[in-house]
Design an enzyme around this catalytic site. Structure first.
Site, PDB file in Angstrom:
ATOM      1  N   LYS A   1      15.347   6.552  62.326  1.00 39.32           N
ATOM      2  CA  LYS A   1      16.137   7.782  62.457  1.00 39.32           C
ATOM      3  C   LYS A   1      17.058   7.953  61.247  1.00 39.32           C
ATOM      4  CE  LYS A   1      20.089   8.703  64.419  1.00 39.32           C
ATOM      5  NZ  LYS A   1      20.602   9.667  63.415  1.00 39.32           N
TER       6      LYS A   1
ATOM      7  N   GLU B   1      24.231  -3.641  58.659  1.00 41.18           N
ATOM      8  CA  GLU B   1      24.839  -3.473  57.331  1.00 41.18           C
ATOM      9  C   GLU B   1      25.952  -2.457  57.509  1.00 41.18           C
ATOM     10  OE1 GLU B   1      23.950  -5.117  54.639  1.00 41.18           O
ATOM     11  OE2 GLU B   1      21.988  -5.911  55.180  1.00 41.18           O
TER      12      GLU B   1
ATOM     13  N   CYS C   1      29.050   1.920  50.520  1.00 40.81           N
ATOM     14  CA  CYS C   1      29.649   0.854  51.329  1.00 40.81           C
ATOM     15  C   CYS C   1      30.225  -0.252  50.458  1.00 40.81           C
ATOM     16  CB  CYS C   1      28.626   0.290  52.287  1.00 40.81           C
ATOM     17  SG  CYS C   1      27.084  -0.063  51.463  1.00 40.81           S
TER      18      CYS C   1
ATOM     19  N   GLU D   1      38.463   1.614  54.985  1.00 38.77           N
ATOM     20  CA  GLU D   1      37.458   2.238  54.131  1.00 38.77           C
ATOM     21  C   GLU D   1      37.692   3.753  54.118  1.00 38.77           C
ATOM     22  OE1 GLU D   1      33.470   2.045  55.686  1.00 38.77           O
ATOM     23  OE2 GLU D   1      32.755   1.443  53.717  1.00 38.77           O
TER      24      GLU D   1
END
Ligand code: NAD
Length: 479
Positions: free
Chosen positions: A182, A256, A290, A387
């Site tokens: 997906k 991840e 990331c 983040e």
């Protein structure tokens, strides 16, 4: 944007892309209508609707998993590795042949500059398929056995739509698994073009299935009883939810997740190269990376000079049309992401850090955020800990190597880090002490299919890329 250099616009033509008004799901080698509703995917640079895309329901996900299971049992797991390799090589070559089409579509749907999709994303995607094609008939040498897991359910984010697809699909197929993947809801189009490439490569039906949709579709994949392996890339919050959802089942999982990388610059670093590395570390892909170098740790003695040069360099970054070949920083991927960036930047202001952006004229329509640097940041600030996932750099200073290591490791994440110094011995010393899956020395954001990538702590577990990337898709692997 006000600039020392003025360029004439140089937009890449989008005529190479054959956009359809609506897209179905790719199940068992064919495009089919879904049983659910549909959603629009837009260009984040203009807010233009690009296409209507099917939202896969539980029934659709079940059909995709069944197709993957049939293909696994009847064809793919029985095929010799040398034959599987031929399909992967063919896919890799078609990706190269259709590279421009893929790059333009990626930039349209994601908002990233064409020079990045053209020169980074697509070539690395092809390289991944070539690399894992090479492993398909040599698995006995990898050290994880040769028995695949079965059906892999794979859920990916929007920042590198095609690259994350390649990281997931290439090793899975090389090892003899079949997949249901997906893409993210804001960037489904290149995955659907990849489905066409699977058809063009004559890949047996059901080996790759692409189902589009949002969180509930992802949940349906992850919790499907006949999925043997879950591979997820995305936020730490959703990663934790997935870890909880599969706990107590036989499913194997790799996650991840996010990061907050330290980019450490010592006083003996070649300063202009370091400035380029800092810019690449945080402004590449609008900072939607990331492993972005979002925390700059600079040695106090050179901080003023480095920041002056960094600001001068930032003033030359061109923000604008992703399809323009001169563009350095494209559009923020979605309104939702723009809101998240603004929220954390407001927190930075409120916490007392000093914000700076170059003078920058942003387009009226679409989602944009200027390249931004915060100085006067302390470790306790949220902009140093959380983040931001946007073009925003937080700068901290240090005096000694041990202070640099301590500050770099003071994070719940552990995905990547950068070290800039002239001394090889210092690189080895500092890199060995950093709790990060990847450490770059005198460079940043270098991706190569032969090199494993992954994190510690809240950045997730499992490795993608390299020989180690096979472990996640073979019975003898540890992940
Ligand atoms: P997200 O977690 O919201 O979404 C990622 C994917 O998961 C999307 O396809 C989404 O539809 C799906 N999803 C959402 N809820 C789900 C659920 N409950 N169950 C199953 N699937 C679900 O993340 P995002 O905002 O799209 O992506 C940004 C995040 O991804 C950042 O935190 C970034 O650091 C991380 N990321 C990590 C890596 C890496 O390799 N470590 C790479 C890229 C992005």
């Amino acid at each position: 944007m006000s600039n020392v250099f003025e360029y004439a616009p140089a937009p890449e033509s989008r005529s190479i892309v054959d956009l359809k008004p609506s897209y179905g799901l790719f199940v068992n080698g064919e495009f089919v209508d879904g049983h659910g509703s549909s959603f629009k995917t837009i260009s984040p640079a203009t807010e233009e609707v690009l296409a209507e895309v099917a939202e896969a329901s539980d029934v659709d996900v079940d059909a995709a998993v069944k197709a993957a299971r049939r293909a696994y049992n009847r064809v793919w797991s029985r095929m010799p590795g040398s034959e599987r390799a031929k399909y992967l090589y063919r896919i890799a070559r078609i990706i190269q042949e259709r590279g421009r089409e893929l790059a333009v579509l990626e930039s349209l749907d994601n908002g990233k500059p064409i020079k990045e999709s053209r020169d980074v994303d697509v070539p690395v995607v092809a390289a991944h398929f070539f690399y894992y094609a090479g492993w398909a008939d040599k698995l006995e040498h990898a050290g994880y056995g040769t028995t695949p897991l079965g059906v892999a359910g794979q859920v990916i984010p929007w920042n590198f739509p095609l690259l994350m697809l390649a990281w997931k699909i290439a090793p899975a197929l090389a090892c003899g698994n079949t997949v249901v993947l997906k893409p993210a809801e804001t960037t489904p189009l290149t995955a659907l073009l990849f489905a066409e490439i699977c058809q063009q490569a004559d890949l047996p039906p059901g080996v790759v299935n692409i189902v589009t949709g949002a969180g509930p579709t992802g949940q349906a994949i992850v919790s499907h009883a006949d999925v043997d392996k879950v591979a997820f890339t995305g936020s730490t919050a959703v990663g934790k939810a997935i870890a909880r959802a599969v706990a107590g089942t036989q499913k194997r999982v790799t996650l991840e997740l996010g990061g907050k990388a330290a980019n450490i610059v010592f006083d003996d670093a070649p300063i202009d190269q370091a400035v380029e590395g800092i810019v690449n570390g945080i402004f590449f892909n609008q900072g939607h990376v990331c492993c972005a170098g979002s925390r700059l740790l600079v040695q106090e003695s050179i901080a003023d000079e480095l920041l002056a040069r960094l600001k001068r360099r930032m003033a030359t970054l061109r923000v604008g049309d992703p399809l323009d070949k001169n563009t350095d920083v494209g559009a923020i991927n979605s309104h939702r992401q723009l809101e998240r960036i603004r929220e954390l930047v407001d927190v930075g202001d409120a916490e007392g850090a000093e914000r700076w952006s170059p003078p920058c004229e942003l387009p009226e329509r679409g989602f944009w955020f200027p390249p931004t640097v915060f100085t006067g940041v302390s470790q306790a600030h949220r902009i140093a800990r959380e983040e931001i996932f946007g073009p925003v750099l937080s700068v901290l200073t240090f005096r000694t190597p041990s202070e640099a290591v301590e500050k770099a490791n003071n994070t719940p994440f552990g995905l990547s880090a950068g070290v800039w110094t002239e001394k090889g011995s210092r690189i080895l010393d500092v890199a060995g002490k950093l709790r990060a899956g990847v450490v770059w020395a005198n460079t940043f954001n270098k991706f190569d299919p032969t090199s494993p990538f992954g994190g510690y702590q809240e950045s997730g577990y499992g490795r993608e890329g390299g020989r180690q990337g096979l472990a996640a898709y073979l019975q003898g692997g540890e992940a």
